[in-house]
Design a protein around this motif. Structure first.
Motif, PDB file in Angstrom:
ATOM      1  N   GLU A  26       0.835  -1.201   0.000  1.00  0.00           N
ATOM      2  CA  GLU A  26       0.000   0.000   0.000  1.00  0.00           C
ATOM      3  C   GLU A  26       0.870   1.252   0.000  1.00  0.00           C
ATOM      4  O   GLU A  26       0.568   2.237  -0.694  1.00  0.00           O
ATOM      5  CB  GLU A  26      -0.935  -0.003   1.212  1.00  0.00           C
ATOM      6  CG  GLU A  26      -2.048  -1.037   1.114  1.00  0.00           C
ATOM      7  CD  GLU A  26      -2.818  -1.200   2.411  1.00  0.00           C
ATOM      8  OE1 GLU A  26      -2.464  -0.511   3.398  1.00  0.00           O
ATOM      9  OE2 GLU A  26      -3.757  -2.011   2.440  1.00  0.00           O
ATOM     10  N   ALA A  27       1.972   1.223   0.755  1.00  0.00           N
ATOM     11  CA  ALA A  27       2.883   2.369   0.776  1.00  0.00           C
ATOM     12  C   ALA A  27       3.574   2.540  -0.569  1.00  0.00           C
ATOM     13  O   ALA A  27       3.768   3.665  -1.044  1.00  0.00           O
ATOM     14  CB  ALA A  27       3.916   2.185   1.889  1.00  0.00           C
ATOM     15  N   MET A  28       3.935   1.421  -1.206  1.00  0.00           N
ATOM     16  CA  MET A  28       4.553   1.489  -2.526  1.00  0.00           C
ATOM     17  C   MET A  28       3.573   2.080  -3.541  1.00  0.00           C
ATOM     18  O   MET A  28       3.948   2.902  -4.387  1.00  0.00           O
ATOM     19  CB  MET A  28       5.009   0.101  -2.961  1.00  0.00           C
ATOM     20  CG  MET A  28       6.095  -0.492  -2.075  1.00  0.00           C
ATOM     21  SD  MET A  28       6.401  -2.251  -2.375  1.00  0.00           S
ATOM     22  CE  MET A  28       7.102  -2.193  -4.012  1.00  0.00           C
ATOM     23  N   ALA A  29       2.302   1.680  -3.460  1.00  0.00           N
ATOM     24  CA  ALA A  29       1.288   2.215  -4.372  1.00  0.00           C
ATOM     25  C   ALA A  29       1.079   3.704  -4.147  1.00  0.00           C
ATOM     26  O   ALA A  29       0.874   4.465  -5.101  1.00  0.00           O
ATOM     27  CB  ALA A  29      -0.027   1.460  -4.183  1.00  0.00           C
ATOM     28  N   ALA A  30       1.155   4.128  -2.889  1.00  0.00           N
ATOM     29  CA  ALA A  30       0.972   5.550  -2.590  1.00  0.00           C
ATOM     30  C   ALA A  30       2.066   6.399  -3.225  1.00  0.00           C
ATOM     31  O   ALA A  30       1.818   7.514  -3.687  1.00  0.00           O
ATOM     32  CB  ALA A  30       0.937   5.762  -1.078  1.00  0.00           C
ATOM     33  N   VAL A  31       3.287   5.868  -3.267  1.00  0.00           N
ATOM     34  CA  VAL A  31       4.399   6.593  -3.891  1.00  0.00           C
ATOM     35  C   VAL A  31       4.150   6.755  -5.395  1.00  0.00           C
ATOM     36  O   VAL A  31       4.464   7.793  -5.990  1.00  0.00           O
ATOM     37  CB  VAL A  31       5.727   5.853  -3.630  1.00  0.00           C
ATOM     38  CG1 VAL A  31       6.855   6.484  -4.440  1.00  0.00           C
ATOM     39  CG2 VAL A  31       6.065   5.902  -2.142  1.00  0.00           C
ATOM     40  N   LEU A  32       3.556   5.741  -6.017  1.00  0.00           N
ATOM     41  CA  LEU A  32       3.302   5.789  -7.460  1.00  0.00           C
ATOM     42  C   LEU A  32       2.120   6.688  -7.819  1.00  0.00           C
ATOM     43  O   LEU A  32       1.970   7.069  -8.981  1.00  0.00           O
ATOM     44  CB  LEU A  32       3.035   4.371  -7.982  1.00  0.00           C
ATOM     45  CG  LEU A  32       4.240   3.431  -7.936  1.00  0.00           C
ATOM     46  CD1 LEU A  32       3.819   2.010  -8.262  1.00  0.00           C
ATOM     47  CD2 LEU A  32       5.320   3.897  -8.907  1.00  0.00           C
ATOM     48  N   GLY A  33       1.286   7.011  -6.850  1.00  0.00           N
ATOM     49  CA  GLY A  33       0.190   7.957  -7.090  1.00  0.00           C
ATOM     50  C   GLY A  33      -0.912   7.385  -7.958  1.00  0.00           C
ATOM     51  O   GLY A  33      -1.235   6.193  -7.883  1.00  0.00           O
ATOM     52  N   ASP A  34      -1.507   8.241  -8.813  1.00  0.00           N
ATOM     53  CA  ASP A  34      -2.686   7.829  -9.575  1.00  0.00           C
ATOM     54  C   ASP A  34      -2.360   6.871 -10.719  1.00  0.00           C
ATOM     55  O   ASP A  34      -3.257   6.461 -11.467  1.00  0.00           O
ATOM     56  CB  ASP A  34      -3.440   9.050 -10.115  1.00  0.00           C
ATOM     57  CG  ASP A  34      -2.584   9.920 -11.033  1.00  0.00           C
ATOM     58  OD1 ASP A  34      -1.441   9.526 -11.349  1.00  0.00           O
ATOM     59  OD2 ASP A  34      -3.072  11.005 -11.417  1.00  0.00           O
ATOM     60  N   ARG A  35      -1.095   6.496 -10.881  1.00  0.00           N
ATOM     61  CA  ARG A  35      -0.761   5.468 -11.870  1.00  0.00           C
ATOM     62  C   ARG A  35      -1.253   4.094 -11.432  1.00  0.00           C
ATOM     63  O   ARG A  35      -1.381   3.182 -12.247  1.00  0.00           O
ATOM     64  CB  ARG A  35       0.749   5.438 -12.108  1.00  0.00           C
ATOM     65  CG  ARG A  35       1.265   6.625 -12.912  1.00  0.00           C
ATOM     66  CD  ARG A  35       2.779   6.602 -13.024  1.00  0.00           C
ATOM     67  NE  ARG A  35       3.422   6.900 -11.752  1.00  0.00           N
ATOM     68  CZ  ARG A  35       4.733   6.942 -11.554  1.00  0.00           C
ATOM     69  NH1 ARG A  35       5.551   6.665 -12.560  1.00  0.00           N
ATOM     70  NH2 ARG A  35       5.242   7.237 -10.374  1.00  0.00           N
ATOM     71  N   VAL A  36      -1.530   3.937 -10.149  1.00  0.00           N
ATOM     72  CA  VAL A  36      -2.080   2.690  -9.631  1.00  0.00           C
ATOM     73  C   VAL A  36      -3.599   2.826  -9.558  1.00  0.00           C
ATOM     74  O   VAL A  36      -4.127   3.714  -8.893  1.00  0.00           O
ATOM     75  CB  VAL A  36      -1.513   2.367  -8.232  1.00  0.00           C
ATOM     76  CG1 VAL A  36      -2.163   1.105  -7.666  1.00  0.00           C
ATOM     77  CG2 VAL A  36      -0.006   2.207  -8.301  1.00  0.00           C
TER      78      VAL A  36
END
Length: 242
Positions: A14-24
């Motif tokens: 979830e933290a990794m996805a947050a770094v990627l932003g709206d690309r996830v």
């Protein structure tokens, strides 16, 4: 493992996805992967369409077999995707209130049983004594027939029967059934007799623009570590073809 990541290991991706932003994009259910043209086209149940040079499917075969892939998988790879069984595991997480029951009866806090609960694993997190009660296979399927509240209470009562020192000290904090997760449909894959050698060689082989990752395609690690390992492998495959 949960004690090593505050809030549970799911906080890490979830933290990794947050770094990627709206690309996830979360909550997108894939219905079809079409590779008839140079670019692959991914269609979702809500009508959304995504196009890319390559696609990486990291979902278990239990749900991948529900996605229409064109051109279709063939040979041993198709057999692996379409018939690989997935076992079930049902978890009941508990908190130990008051003094630890193992100090009362003098036994180890964790235990194996031959009853409806296969294993009880004790660990500490955030200053609390916690338990994870696991049931697998057909035992998990039977437990899943109960409503969640009844399932948790059943496990508490079963532990009180097996381990009287736990009576009145266990509080259900959460439940999880892998088989009841619509995008997973099982805890982990398994192989039948004679399937390991042919299936392992074919399972992760790229199919046109479609590459494969996920715990089931592991080589060395297990669990989340194997998911990371397979993701790196699939990413390198795509980079080499780009």
């Amino acid at each position: 493992v949960a004690a090593r990541v505050a809030g549970g290991t799911s906080r890490l991706p979830e933290a990794m996805a947050a770094v990627l932003g709206d690309r996830v994009r979360l909550g997108m259910a894939v219905a079809a992967i079409d590779m008839a043209s140079r670019q692959a086209e991914v269609r979702c149940l809500d009508g959304s369409v995504f196009r890319a040079d390559f696609v990486i499917a990291a979902n278990p075969f239990g749900t991948l077999r529900l996605i229409r892939i064109a051109p279709a998988l063939t040979g041993v790879q198709a057999m692996a995707v379409n018939r690989m069984p997935y076992g079930n595991t049902t978890l009941v997480n508990l908190r130990v209130n008051g003094s630890p029951y193992w100090e009362q009866d003098g036994l180890e806090p964790s235990l194996w049983t031959d009853g409806p609960v296969n294993l009880v694993r004790q660990y500490d997190a955030g200053g609390e004594h916690l338990l994870m009660a696991l049931s697998t296979g057909r035992k998990a399927e039977r437990l899943d027939q109960l409503a969640p509240a009844e399932r948790g209470q059943f496990v508490v009562q079963e532990l009180a029967r097996l381990r009287p020192a736990t009576r009145g000290k266990l509080e259900v904090t959460s439940l999880h059934s892998w088989a009841q997760q619509p995008y997973i449909a099982g805890c982990r894959h398994s192989f039948g007799p004679g399937e390991v050698v042919p299936f392992v060689a074919a399972m992760a082989t790229p199919h046109r623009q479609l590459h494969f990752a996920g715990e089931h395609s592991r080589r060395l690690e297990i669990g989340m570590e194997s998911a990371m390992e397979s993701g790196e492998r699939a990413a390198l495959e795509v980079l080499q073809r780009s």
